[in-house]
Design a protein around this motif. Structure first.
Motif, mmCIF file in Angstrom:
data_model
loop_
_atom_site.group_PDB
_atom_site.id
_atom_site.type_symbol
_atom_site.label_atom_id
_atom_site.label_comp_id
_atom_site.label_asym_id
_atom_site.label_seq_id
_atom_site.Cartn_x
_atom_site.Cartn_y
_atom_site.Cartn_z
ATOM 1 N N UNK A 15 -2.804 25.182 -3.649
ATOM 2 C CA UNK A 15 -3.553 24.213 -2.867
ATOM 3 C C UNK A 15 -4.367 23.283 -3.763
ATOM 4 N N UNK A 16 -4.918 23.831 -4.830
ATOM 5 C CA UNK A 16 -5.652 22.987 -5.772
ATOM 6 C C UNK A 16 -4.725 21.968 -6.416
ATOM 7 N N UNK A 17 -3.527 22.443 -6.765
ATOM 8 C CA UNK A 17 -2.549 21.529 -7.366
ATOM 9 C C UNK A 17 -2.150 20.436 -6.386
ATOM 10 N N UNK A 18 -1.939 20.843 -5.119
ATOM 11 C CA UNK A 18 -1.584 19.855 -4.098
ATOM 12 C C UNK A 18 -2.710 18.853 -3.896
ATOM 13 N N UNK A 19 -3.956 19.355 -3.926
ATOM 14 C CA UNK A 19 -5.104 18.462 -3.774
ATOM 15 C C UNK A 19 -5.155 17.458 -4.913
ATOM 16 N N UNK A 20 -4.870 17.942 -6.132
ATOM 17 C CA UNK A 20 -4.867 17.048 -7.289
ATOM 18 C C UNK A 20 -3.775 15.997 -7.163
ATOM 19 N N UNK A 21 -2.578 16.445 -6.727
ATOM 20 C CA UNK A 21 -1.459 15.517 -6.584
ATOM 21 C C UNK A 21 -1.778 14.470 -5.519
ATOM 22 N N UNK A 22 -2.391 14.900 -4.397
ATOM 23 C CA UNK A 22 -2.749 13.966 -3.331
ATOM 24 C C UNK A 22 -3.752 12.923 -3.827
ATOM 25 N N UNK A 23 -4.740 13.399 -4.594
ATOM 26 C CA UNK A 23 -5.731 12.473 -5.145
ATOM 27 C C UNK A 23 -5.076 11.479 -6.087
ATOM 28 N N UNK A 24 -4.168 11.992 -6.935
ATOM 29 C CA UNK A 24 -3.470 11.109 -7.875
ATOM 30 C C UNK A 24 -2.624 10.088 -7.131
ATOM 31 N N UNK A 25 -1.958 10.546 -6.067
ATOM 32 C CA UNK A 25 -1.129 9.628 -5.276
ATOM 33 C C UNK A 25 -1.987 8.544 -4.625
ATOM 34 N N UNK A 26 -3.162 8.947 -4.140
ATOM 35 C CA UNK A 26 -4.063 7.970 -3.525
ATOM 36 C C UNK A 26 -4.527 6.942 -4.547
ATOM 37 N N UNK A 27 -4.794 7.408 -5.780
ATOM 38 C CA UNK A 27 -5.210 6.484 -6.829
ATOM 39 C C UNK A 27 -4.094 5.520 -7.181
ATOM 40 N N UNK A 28 -2.864 6.045 -7.270
ATOM 41 C CA UNK A 28 -1.710 5.183 -7.566
ATOM 42 C C UNK A 28 -1.544 4.146 -6.466
ATOM 43 N N UNK A 29 -1.676 4.578 -5.213
ATOM 44 C CA UNK A 29 -1.548 3.660 -4.093
ATOM 45 C C UNK A 29 -2.628 2.584 -4.151
ATOM 46 N N UNK A 30 -3.849 2.976 -4.496
ATOM 47 C CA UNK A 30 -4.940 2.010 -4.590
ATOM 48 C C UNK A 30 -4.659 0.978 -5.678
ATOM 49 N N UNK A 31 -4.130 1.454 -6.819
ATOM 50 C CA UNK A 31 -3.786 0.532 -7.910
ATOM 51 C C UNK A 31 -2.683 -0.420 -7.473
ATOM 52 N N UNK A 32 -1.664 0.131 -6.786
ATOM 53 C CA UNK A 32 -0.570 -0.713 -6.308
ATOM 54 C C UNK A 32 -1.072 -1.764 -5.332
ATOM 55 N N UNK A 33 -1.963 -1.361 -4.427
ATOM 56 C CA UNK A 33 -2.513 -2.317 -3.468
ATOM 57 C C UNK A 33 -3.269 -3.422 -4.175
ATOM 58 N N UNK A 34 -4.018 -3.049 -5.236
ATOM 59 C CA UNK A 34 -4.785 -4.054 -5.973
ATOM 60 C C UNK A 34 -3.861 -4.993 -6.734
ATOM 61 N N UNK A 35 -2.860 -4.404 -7.425
ATOM 62 C CA UNK A 35 -1.957 -5.208 -8.253
ATOM 63 C C UNK A 35 -1.086 -6.116 -7.403
ATOM 64 N N UNK A 36 -0.630 -5.591 -6.233
ATOM 65 C CA UNK A 36 0.311 -6.340 -5.424
ATOM 66 C C UNK A 36 -0.352 -7.446 -4.610
ATOM 67 N N UNK A 37 -1.690 -7.413 -4.528
ATOM 68 C CA UNK A 37 -2.343 -8.440 -3.744
ATOM 69 C C UNK A 37 -2.207 -9.785 -4.439
ATOM 70 N N UNK A 38 -1.618 -10.755 -3.779
ATOM 71 C CA UNK A 38 -1.519 -12.072 -4.398
ATOM 72 C C UNK A 38 -2.872 -12.745 -4.457
ATOM 73 N N UNK A 39 -3.081 -13.493 -5.510
ATOM 74 C CA UNK A 39 -4.333 -14.232 -5.636
ATOM 75 C C UNK A 39 -4.269 -15.438 -4.710
ATOM 76 N N UNK A 40 -5.145 -15.499 -3.702
ATOM 77 C CA UNK A 40 -5.063 -16.610 -2.764
ATOM 78 C C UNK A 40 -5.382 -17.934 -3.423
ATOM 79 N N UNK A 41 -4.537 -18.929 -3.205
ATOM 80 C CA UNK A 41 -4.772 -20.268 -3.748
ATOM 81 C C UNK A 41 -5.781 -20.992 -2.865
ATOM 82 N N UNK A 42 -6.683 -21.782 -3.489
ATOM 83 C CA UNK A 42 -7.649 -22.531 -2.683
ATOM 84 C C UNK A 42 -6.930 -23.476 -1.726
ATOM 85 N N UNK A 43 -7.413 -23.555 -0.510
ATOM 86 C CA UNK A 43 -6.814 -24.436 0.492
ATOM 87 C C UNK A 43 -7.377 -25.839 0.301
ATOM 88 N N UNK A 44 -6.501 -26.760 -0.081
ATOM 89 C CA UNK A 44 -6.921 -28.142 -0.310
ATOM 90 C C UNK A 44 -7.134 -28.817 1.041
#
Length: 244
Positions: A108-137
């Protein structure tokens, strides 16, 4: 709630693909996929991202008791079946008693660690994949010379003003060009600083620039460093501010 907002849609699609979006929220998301093509496209994109990520992980063979427990849960095998491992068992090598309760806690501890790691990876992916919004002229001003050839193109958004220099512009060695706001009531022009002489630059948009109190932009010819009097020395060009 606007589910089609890009940041929110990416977060929901990622949760849906990973499996953390559950219950009524998951059902509601499935309905959105049927209603909006953008939701279906975002889901398919995240499936590709996370499938590619999963393929980089080495396969792990689960212990035999995992499959046995699944059979018990499904009713295919009785819980008291002698083939099901008990909570304690002897080691095949040393004869020592192995405490399976401790082993479960470790898993269970190992599963908890894996879940936390997966959540961190997902958070990084969400941050990286977010496009930088261009200013609206929202407004544009084009500074033309006497031949009606553009020299500067000024794109204005709510936060920034992007000044681009065209290839037609020719700089003078002993002069600078200064940009001014021209008030509609005839008051003195307000300086916006020197204009770039190559490529361009981006600067903050003054709050007053997009108000009705400003009639146009003007360009003056100044000594190096700009006007020393706070007023234009020689106005060369006037450019209206056009809403787009």
């Amino acid at each position: 709630m606007n589910y089609l907002k890009e940041e929110r849609l990416n977060a929901l699609a990622a949760e849906y693909v990973v499996g953390t979006l559950r219950g009524k929220a998951r059902t509601r998301y499935q309905k959105l996929m049927m209603q909006y093509q953008a939701v279906s496209d975002a889901t398919a994109q995240w499936e590709q991202y996370l499938t590619g990520f999963a393929e980089t992980l080495p396969p792990v063979t689960p212990p035999d008791n995992v499959w046995e427990n699944i059979q018990v849960k499904l009713g295919h095998k009785a819980a008291n079946d002698p083939s099901i491992a008990s909570d304690t068992q002897f080691s095949s090598k040393s004869g020592e008693v192995i405490d399976f309760e401790k082993e479960k806690q470790k898993r269970w501890k190992n599963l908890s660690f894996i879940s936390t790691a997966a959540a961190m990876v997902l958070a990084v992916l969400l941050f990286v994949m977010q496009p930088v919004p261009a200013p609206v002229v929202s407004h544009i001003a084009v500074v033309n010379n006497a031949d009606n050839t553009p020299l500067w193109v000024i794109e204005v958004s709510g936060d920034s003003m992007n000044v681009k220099v065209t290839d037609a512009f020719v700089a003078l060695a002993d002069k600078d060009y200064e940009l001014w706001m021209v008030p509609a009531n005839g008051e003195a022009p307000i300086s916006l600083g020197l204009l770039p002489e190559a490529n361009g630059d981006t600067r903050a948009t003054p709050d007053i620039l997009l108000s009705q109190s400003i009639a146009a932009l003007a360009v003056s010819l100044e000594a190096p460093g700009g006007s020393v009097t706070g007023s234009p020395t020689e106005v060369l060009y006037i450019a209206p501010i056009v809403s787009v």
